[in-house]
Design a protein around this motif. Sequence first.
Motif: not given
Length: 265
Positions: A195-215
């Motif tokens: 806090l007080g030192n943030i230049k850019d704030f970005i959210l990246y989407p991702g897929v955790d393939m370790n969870k992909f086949h776990k319903r």
Amino acid sequence: MEQAIEQKQLITLEQAEKIERWQQEEVLLLARHFQRLNETKGRPFSGYYTRANYFQMDAGDVAILNNLKGDGKIIKRIKTHMALDVEDKKNFTFVPIIEIDLVDTIDNLFFNLVPKYKEPVEPIQNGTIGDLDTGGVLVPGIFKEMILTNWNNLEDNLIDDLFVAVDTKTRQRERVNYYVIDNTGIIDFVNDILLGNIKDFILYPGVDMNKFHKRDMISFTPVIGITPEDNIVTEILSRHALLEFTEEEIFIEYSSPCPPTCPEA
């Protein structure tokens, strides 16, 4: 001024509608909100689609977030709400909203993120980036690169499945509505160091393939990337095992999807 800043960031009717729109949208139609049609110039009925692969907070909102430090505000929880604009095939209409829960107030702050696209880069192959002046070795954001690569490469017809899980007790399908970061170590790091030192704030989407086949698990895995204005000592970063970082950016990965894993009120 403090009151004006907080009032600006309180949840608006428009934001509430976007959050509700995500919750009401047909599951099989969620994927299209991450796509944008790019029409071929001079050929209005032809074109190609790109998939949003990062979501950025605008500079004005970053300044408001940084000002929390000077105002003596303390963050206790960070939420990423899944939210949708009205469908428009020429624009990305998945528009996540960051909610900042503060200590000693019920007036949480809400920040819009703008969906964007940039050409994917080759994932990091090497385990290190280089020696620093301090003598340490920089640890690359391998997890962020891995799950973002999975997101960029995933087939369109599989995207909808990323956001639902089957409740092991009721056997009902649940849709994730938001993600929560409330780990004490991470929140303390945000309050004390970022806090007080943030230049850019970005959210990246991702897929955790370790969870992909776990319903029973949500495999969509967002990562927050924060670029600080001033460099943070590598030793400080290395003490926070739940963080990854590169020379420029710090990644906050540890968030819980709700449902199925919802925090206590």
